[in-house]
Scaffold this active site. Structure first.
Site, PDB file in Angstrom:
ATOM      1  N   LEU A 150       6.822   2.822   1.357  1.00  0.00           N
ATOM      2  CA  LEU A 150       7.716   1.680   1.467  1.00  0.00           C
ATOM      3  C   LEU A 150       8.832   1.922   2.479  1.00  0.00           C
ATOM      4  CD1 LEU A 150       8.075   0.694  -2.309  1.00  0.00           C
ATOM      5  CD2 LEU A 150       6.329  -0.006  -0.657  1.00  0.00           C
ATOM      6  N   MET A 198       0.837  -1.198   0.000  1.00  0.00           N
ATOM      7  CA  MET A 198       0.000   0.000   0.000  1.00  0.00           C
ATOM      8  C   MET A 198       0.875   1.252   0.000  1.00  0.00           C
ATOM      9  SD  MET A 198      -3.513  -0.780   2.037  1.00  0.00           S
ATOM     10  CE  MET A 198      -2.896  -0.601   3.699  1.00  0.00           C
ATOM     11  N   GLY A 199       2.142   1.086  -0.416  1.00  0.00           N
ATOM     12  CA  GLY A 199       3.034   2.225  -0.513  1.00  0.00           C
ATOM     13  C   GLY A 199       3.654   2.606   0.813  1.00  0.00           C
ATOM     14  N   GLY A 232      11.217  -3.077   5.459  1.00  0.00           N
ATOM     15  CA  GLY A 232      10.495  -4.342   5.426  1.00  0.00           C
ATOM     16  C   GLY A 232      10.025  -4.679   4.023  1.00  0.00           C
ATOM     17  N   HIS A 233       9.425  -3.692   3.350  1.00  0.00           N
ATOM     18  CA  HIS A 233       9.021  -3.898   1.954  1.00  0.00           C
ATOM     19  C   HIS A 233      10.234  -4.202   1.069  1.00  0.00           C
ATOM     20  CE1 HIS A 233       5.675  -1.097   3.297  1.00  0.00           C
ATOM     21  NE2 HIS A 233       5.000  -2.145   2.853  1.00  0.00           N
ATOM     22  N   LEU A 277       8.935  -2.822  11.716  1.00  0.00           N
ATOM     23  CA  LEU A 277       8.701  -1.758  10.750  1.00  0.00           C
ATOM     24  C   LEU A 277       7.275  -1.807  10.224  1.00  0.00           C
ATOM     25  CD1 LEU A 277      12.031  -1.686   8.701  1.00  0.00           C
ATOM     26  CD2 LEU A 277      11.394  -0.415  10.759  1.00  0.00           C
ATOM     27  N   GLN A 296     -10.453  -2.736   2.668  1.00  0.00           N
ATOM     28  CA  GLN A 296      -9.968  -3.335   3.911  1.00  0.00           C
ATOM     29  C   GLN A 296      -9.941  -2.345   5.067  1.00  0.00           C
ATOM     30  OE1 GLN A 296      -6.102  -4.230   1.960  1.00  0.00           O
ATOM     31  NE2 GLN A 296      -5.178  -3.598   3.904  1.00  0.00           N
TER      32      GLN A 296
END
Length: 273
Positions: free
Chosen positions: A30, A27-28, A33-34, A181, A58
């Site tokens: 970032l 979901m951006g 972790g991403h 994170l 969601q």
């Protein structure tokens, strides 16, 4: 790196890709972790697709859909530097139409813990993930263990819907102080960040007690709550890896989960034992 916003254009791109495709849904906003998910995908696949989409289905009423962190320019640069081949940037009108067919989370496992506190949340998660998996035709999709219940439900959906894709579970990435994170960490003040460390400290205490031989879940939860006292605790729970509640620790088959508020920011964390 190419950018695609139209779902049909993404389908054409993935249909013409004969090599393995890795997919990282986000979901951006970032963070490292991403990036760890993306780098693993780049390493393990010929092509990597990352989606950036703040999924409205969601979010519950009153949650942070409108204020959710958005850092598109920075996100695109991160993807480019990490070796991403394609970034999918749809808008909600392209993803959702009127009178949508529904995807429903399981009535039990989808409505405990996160699902109990956020009823309907996992319906929206599974709905968007199913769409994205179909669009990307990915060989592997990468999800972090921090959202452990989400990970389980996605794995379960893939199995029950007979989807031909591997769901790869990736370890939690933490900052130097131990805080897991999350894009929502951006909401935290410096004082709230210090208090938020209680989540990981409580999990470390439980882990240490287990190493010392403690197996009683009630005792472990009680000791965790002592550390979590500066926060507004939503739940502390211990389950097996199929999200059944357990009374005794099962080594290599247990997840200890916690959800709490630091100020107004809701945080989750867990430890796999």
């Amino acid at each position: 790196m190419i950018q695609i916003s139209n779902p049909h254009e993404l389908q054409r791109y993935t249909n013409h890709t004969k090599e393995s495709i890795g997919f990282v849904p986000t979901m951006g906003a970032l963070h490292d972790g991403h990036i760890s998910l993306i780098k693993r995908s780049v390493k393990e696949n010929a092509k990597t697709v990352v989606s950036i989409f703040v999924n409205p289905t969601q979010f519950l009423e009153g949650e942070d859909l409108d204020s959710y962190p958005r850092k598109l320019e920075a996100d695109l640069k991160i993807c480019e530097l990490a070796g991403v081949d394609c970034v999918f940037l749809p808008n909600k009108e392209e993803i959702y139409k009127k009178d949508e067919p529904l995807v429903k989370a399981p009535k039990i496992k989808g409505y405990i813990l996160e699902g109990l506190k956020r009823p309907g949340h996992f319906d929206g998660v599974l709905q968007i993930v199913l769409k994205l998996l179909n669009l990307t035709k990915a060989t592997r999709a990468y999800f972090g263990k921090k959202d452990a219940q989400q990970l389980f439900l996605i794995q379960d959906m893939v199995k029950r819907f007979f989807l031909n894709i591997d769901i790869v579970a990736c370890d939690i990435v933490r900052d130097s102080n131990g805080l897991a994170l999350s894009s929502r960490n951006l909401y935290l003040s410096e004082e709230e960040k210090k208090k938020a460390l209680c989540l990981s400290k409580s999990l470390k205490r439980a882990t240490r007690l287990i190493i010392e031989g403690e197996r009683d879940c009630m005792i472990l939860k009680s000791r965790m709550l002592e550390i979590l006292s500066p926060l507004s605790v939503e739940y502390v729970e211990i389950v097996d890896r199929k999200f059944n509640l357990i009374d005794k620790i099962q080594i290599d088959n247990t997840i200890i989960l916690v959800a709490a508020f630091a100020g107004k920011t809701r945080l989750i964390d867990n430890m796999w034992v």
